[in-house]
Write an enzyme that holds these catalytic residues in place. Structure first.
Site, PDB file in Angstrom:
ATOM      1  N   ASP A 215       0.831  -1.201   0.000  1.00  6.97           N
ATOM      2  CA  ASP A 215       0.000   0.000   0.000  1.00  6.97           C
ATOM      3  C   ASP A 215       0.871   1.259   0.000  1.00  6.97           C
ATOM      4  OD1 ASP A 215      -2.747   1.188   0.490  1.00  6.97           O
ATOM      5  OD2 ASP A 215      -1.675   1.969   2.232  1.00  6.97           O
TER       6      ASP A 215
ATOM      7  N   GLU B 221       1.478  -0.104  -4.831  1.00  6.64           N
ATOM      8  CA  GLU B 221       0.439   0.861  -5.180  1.00  6.64           C
ATOM      9  C   GLU B 221       1.093   2.211  -5.464  1.00  6.64           C
ATOM     10  OE1 GLU B 221      -3.595   2.957  -3.383  1.00  6.64           O
ATOM     11  OE2 GLU B 221      -1.841   2.626  -2.118  1.00  6.64           O
TER      12      GLU B 221
END
Length: 617
Positions: A330, A359
């Site tokens: 993330d 990400e």
């Protein structure tokens, strides 16, 4: 033995038991023999443990370093473990000026099961789920003593009760749908205040424990094993940029610089483009990297060596413990870039078949490609990251299907996204998608137009890269107008909860339209599963023309032709325009039907549709 000696021995044993129990936490809780890394950091937390010093006398193991920090309640041990060391108990003696005791640390045998840590690639089709929203397999863990948030199905901003067991119970549904991998948003404990809504999992309060409302560590490991038994893979979601404000560290930080000072740096500017920007100010760089993500997510300082080692080792522990095949990291743009490169490098070196996707939420190919390994960045930065999330292609598809056609608008956006593939080291490693848990669902984004929805899905399954499908897409799921923005596209799956009026996991429980769309997607998914040209083929495209777009995926003696028409009327294309590809193939089949198809001098494409043809010599 004299009575005095006996009493002394008894006292030492009692002291050992008493003091070892003062360790509130030992992380990692255990390790394994014959690991692919030789160094082990053990973070020990307990009252005044920092005043002790450790020693051991186990052949093949030595303490290379031990570090006491600002808080006297921590001690960090670094062990060097020879690969010849056998599984067993390591007695570690702790001693200070007043007493001593033995702590027994466990080295386990590594799991010999084959099919672990196998990575993922363009032959895969990933299904993304939020465990709290997918299915509730056990009502017993809905509410747990000591965990503040409880289930409230009347409020979509609250926990709904989905769990790991619910996913496990529907693995056959996913396999039948044609999925080859699952990505589950974070399963770490998120013991957030009741009014926060930590169901999403991105505000971890314990990085070594599955949130008990989702299940146990053992439950998660069983999910991975059951997924592997079905020939599918598992991708774990991790976060190294931040933790939750209620993480146990926050009540007693190991060092003063363990997290960045929110009073000094405030909150992030969310501008991932700052990284790689040769003209960026230091102020903006600091805001991005050192600013907190939101008030409830303290920003971690990965330039603290102890913390960096801890985070990397935590990743390796979960890979080894669970057998996962990949990691989705993330907020990859927000930590220090040199740390993320080190993390990716060390993980891949330890598990060479593994894969990682970061990400990287940016809107241009130039900024996205900066984060893939071996990119030719002018500043020399190499992220070591094999795969990035292809947000530019996502936005090109979403916008391109809802705009009028123009030189740079409409379906031309997809053409231009592909035309910049030279900037990626390997665009076939990109994870491509139409939507996810942080953005509006694709059906909504194309104005609830089924034809455009199917065009979007056709592009997803035929473009270069590794496709990811958000749960519920197979039902053409739209939005519910309740809750906040996030909750609008994080619905629960009907039938995932006892007492639901219907179950979309069964033919009978789905509407006629849902069954139609699911059948279409299932056929497409299974076709893609067998298409080597889609997995490995070169992408060759032709410039867009009056709302039409044609591209090919070519691999030696096979190819796939994708012809898209975004117009309200049929479109006719001259076949001769594509002769450089078509002349090499004699057999043509319609996808996904598999029926024979004849290409004439003119190629007709139905209104708002994608014609997909399998070509063979």
């Amino acid at each position: 033995m004299t009575l005095r000696s006996l009493l002394t021995c008894v006292c030492l044993i009692l002291a050992s038991k008493a003091n070892s129990q003062n360790f509130e936490r030992v992380e990692p809780p255990f390790w394994w023999a014959n690991m692919p890394v030789s160094e082990l950091q053990i973070q020990i937390y307990g009252e005044n443990v920092g005043t002790y010093r450790a020693s051991l006398d186990t052949p093949g193991i030595k303490i290379s370093k031990q570090v006491a920090v600002d808080s006297t309640n921590y001690l960090f041990l670094y062990l060097e473990i020879d690969p010849t060391v056998k599984p067993g108990i390591i007695p570690i003696e702790f001693k200070n000026s007043e007493d001593s005791f033995i702590y027994e640390y466990e080295l386990r045998k590594r799991d010999p099961v084959e099919g672990r840590n196998q990575g993922f690639d363009a032959s895969d089709l990933i299904y993304l789920m939020m465990p709290d929203r997918f299915a509730n397999g056990s009502l017993e863990n809905d509410n747990i003593d000591g965990l503040t948030e409880t289930v409230d199905r009347s409020d979509p901003t609250k926990r709904q009760g989905g769990d790991v067991q619910g996913i496990q119970q529907h693995l056959d549904y996913l396999k039948d749908l044609g999925m080859t991998a699952i990505w589950v948003t974070p399963i770490f404990e998120n013991n957030s205040p009741p009014d926060y809504g930590g169901y999403h999992g991105y505000a971890a309060t314990d990085l070594y424990r599955v949130d008990r409302r989702l299940g146990s560590n053992e439950d998660y490991r069983d999910l991975v094993r059951d997924t592997h038994k079905r020939g599918m893979k598992v991708i774990m979601d991790m976060i190294h940029n931040h933790i939750g404000l209620d993480h146990w560290w926050m009540s007693d930080l190991p060092t003063q610089d363990w997290v960045h000072d929110v009073n000094k740096y405030g909150y992030t500017n969310f501008k991932g483009t700052v990284q790689g920007d040769p003209n960026a100010s230091q102020y903006d760089r600091d805001k991005l990297v050192k600013g907190w993500f939101v008030p409830y997510m303290p920003d971690l300082n990965q330039r603290n060596e102890l913390l960096a080692d801890y985070l990397i080792q935590n990743s390796i522990w979960w890979i080894e413990y669970s057998g996962i095949d990949g990691i989705r990291m993330d907020t990859y743009l927000y930590p220090y870039p040199e740390y993320m490169a080190r993390w990716a490098k060390e993980v891949i070196e330890a598990y060479p078949d593994f894969n990682i996707v970061g990400e990287a939420w940016t809107e241009t190919v130039a900024h996205e490609s900066y984060w893939q390994d071996d990119s030719a960045n002018s500043d020399g930065y190499d992220s070591q990251l094999p795969s990035v999330t292809d947000f530019p292609l996502c936005f090109a598809i979403r916008n391109g299907l809802t705009e009028d056609f123009g030189w740079e608008t409409g379906i031309s956006r997809v053409y231009y996204a592909f035309s910049q593939d030279r900037l990626y080291h390997d665009p076939n490693h990109n994870v491509i998608f139409l939507d996810n848990h942080d953005m509006g669902r694709i059906f909504e984004q194309v104005g609830k137009d089924e034809d455009l929805f199917k065009i979007a899905y056709s592009i997803l399954l035929t473009a270069r890269g590794i496709p990811q499908v958000y749960y519920g897409t197979e039902l053409m799921m739209g939005h519910e107008n309740r809750g906040g923005d996030d909750e609008a596209w994080r619905q629960t799956m009907p039938g995932g909860w006892p007492g639901d009026e219907r179950s979309v996991f069964t033919t009978e429980g789905r509407t006629e339209k849902e069954n139609e769309v699911l059948a279409y997607m299932k056929a497409m998914n299974h076709w893609r599963m067998e298409s080597e040209a889609i997995h490995q083929g070169k992408l060759l495209q032709f410039v867009t023309d009056e709302g039409t777009f044609v591209y090919f995926r070519i691999l030696e003696d096979q190819a796939v032709m994708i012809a898209i028409n975004t117009n309200e009327e049929s479109a006719t294309l001259e076949s001769a325009r594509f002769a450089e590809v078509l002349d090499s193939f004699s057999r043509v089949m319609l996808v996904p039907e598999g029926s024979n198809y004849s290409i004439e001098s003119k190629l007709t494409i139905n209104p708002k549709s994608a014609l997909i043809l399998d070509l063979h010599k």
